[in-house]
Design an enzyme around this catalytic site. Structure first.
Site, PDB file in Angstrom:
ATOM      1  N   CYS A   1     -49.194 -13.532  44.709  1.00 51.49           N
ATOM      2  CA  CYS A   1     -48.871 -14.255  43.473  1.00 51.49           C
ATOM      3  C   CYS A   1     -48.941 -15.772  43.628  1.00 51.49           C
ATOM      4  CB  CYS A   1     -47.486 -13.862  42.969  1.00 51.49           C
ATOM      5  SG  CYS A   1     -47.319 -12.113  42.548  1.00 51.49           S
TER       6      CYS A   1
ATOM      7  N   HIS B   1     -44.155 -19.582  38.190  1.00 44.77           N
ATOM      8  CA  HIS B   1     -44.739 -18.248  38.279  1.00 44.77           C
ATOM      9  C   HIS B   1     -43.919 -17.295  37.403  1.00 44.77           C
ATOM     10  CE1 HIS B   1     -46.175 -14.464  39.695  1.00 44.77           C
ATOM     11  NE2 HIS B   1     -45.182 -14.238  40.544  1.00 44.77           N
TER      12      HIS B   1
ATOM     13  N   ASN C   1     -46.147  -9.670  34.864  1.00 46.22           N
ATOM     14  CA  ASN C   1     -46.517 -10.433  36.049  1.00 46.22           C
ATOM     15  C   ASN C   1     -47.994 -10.189  36.334  1.00 46.22           C
ATOM     16  OD1 ASN C   1     -46.885 -11.551  38.576  1.00 46.22           O
ATOM     17  ND2 ASN C   1     -45.122 -10.561  39.525  1.00 46.22           N
TER      18      ASN C   1
END
Length: 361
Positions: free
Chosen positions: A111, A247, A277
């Site tokens: 990520c 994020h 996500n």
């Protein structure tokens, strides 16, 4: 001094939308269970590979910058879900957009990949080694999830985002950044696929380990340290920050980071409710939407923080330039898959995961 100005931005979100209620039709869950724990209401599901989404995002970013692909001298694609192991996604994007003069490679920090790409792209521009760099975060996570595991399957979605970074004399772009890796916890978020992969006996299920509480604890520690490091290096404080773009992993984690940075909700970019996500794609997609909604203004000081498998972490101070509107149309969309629903795409994967586990047991 040399700087790396962000001159173009673009995103690609697939047309198929999977709501929490859709998930509840084949999984033991509910909209309330997912929303209260994650903040997610829906996510996108792609009918095509990572490179196709990355290409659309790249074309949008180039249009926003009004840069000819032939001027790009480096392409970095952050991803942990490439179409194939060899060749890389970046070379496919290079081919598709006609960036014939670029070097191209993929970067996997899970990520954190897009922010890592921004860190290194900025460094190479400031050192004078490149002048125009295209960075992309793109993921097709829905293809690798075990859809029988509710705790992880409800979290993720597909998408891509991109930016063009150009050499500039103005003090803009990524001014300070700190990246790190907490390798002692590398296994708390892992997908078993590599030396243990037997292509002759593969049963269709890859072991996905997701230890939510440990990940949350480590992410908080890592991002906090990275943000503090940026403030120490720049001499700035939370009072100097105009916007927080983190994020998009979990609403609770975003809220914690906003509280730590003392940034009010109206100045914190949150779009996890729409996309879930999307791993390396969350940051560039969030930047695109922050610009589209007017949250980011010319000259703003922006803090971004990320974490991902590894456990990789990072944070940076981005000073936005003078332009907040694209020079060209950067709203091109993915054409493939418009005739398929998210359930059409996911149910075969769910049935495959279920059969594989039954055969294992």
């Amino acid at each position: 001094m040399k700087f790396a100005e962000i001159t173009g931005w673009g995103k690609c979100v697939p047309p198929a939308i999977m709501t929490n209620n859709d998930l509840a039709t084949f999984m033991e869950t509910s909209d309330e269970w997912i929303r209260t724990r994650t903040g997610i209401e829906e996510r996108r599901v792609s009918a095509v590979g990572t490179s196709a989404m990355a290409t659309v995002a790249a074309r949008n970013a180039l249009a926003a910058a009004d840069v000819d692909p032939a001027e790009i001298d480096l392409i970095i694609v952050g991803t942990c879900t490439p179409d194939e192991i060899i060749p890389n996604v970046a070379s496919k994007v290079q081919q598709d957009i006609g960036a014939k003069n670029a070097a191209a490679f993929d970067l996997n920090a899970a990520c954190s990949s897009f922010f890592y790409a921004m860190h290194f792209a900025t460094s190479t521009i400031r050192m004078g080694m490149h002048k125009k760099v295209l960075i992309i975060g793109a993921e097709r996570l829905t293809r690798i999830l075990d859809w029988t595991k509710r705790e992880s399957a409800v979290l993720f979605g597909d998408g891509a985002g991109a930016m063009v970074l150009e050499l500039s004399d103005k003090p803009v772009g990524l001014i300070s950044s700190k990246i790190s890796c907490d390798a002692d916890a590398r296994d708390v978020l892992s997908l078993d696929f590599g030396m243990s992969f037997d292509r002759y006996n593969f049963d269709g299920v890859m072991d996905f380990n997701f230890e939510g509480q440990e990940i949350f604890k480590r992410a908080v520690k890592g991002m906090s340290a990275a943000v503090d490091g940026v403030f120490q290096e720049t001499g700035l404080s939370v009072n100097d920050i105009d916007v927080l773009i983190p994020h998009q992993a979990n609403k609770r984690l975003i809220d914690f980071l906003a509280k730590m940075c003392k940034v009010p909700e109206e100045k914190t970019m949150i779009n996890i409710q729409k996309y879930g996500n999307t791993s390396s794609a969350t940051l560039p997609i969030a930047y695109c939407e922050a610009l589209e909604t007017g949250m980011v203004k010319a000259g703003d000081s922006i803090i971004s923080a990320v974490f991902g498998g590894g456990l990789t972490c990072g944070a940076g101070l981005i000073v936005w330039g003078d332009r907040v509107t694209p020079k060209g149309n950067n709203q091109m969309e993915l054409e493939q898959g418009a005739d398929q629903s998210a359930l059409d795409l996911i149910l075969p994967l769910y049935e495959g995961s279920k059969r594989a586990w039954q055969e294992r047991s």
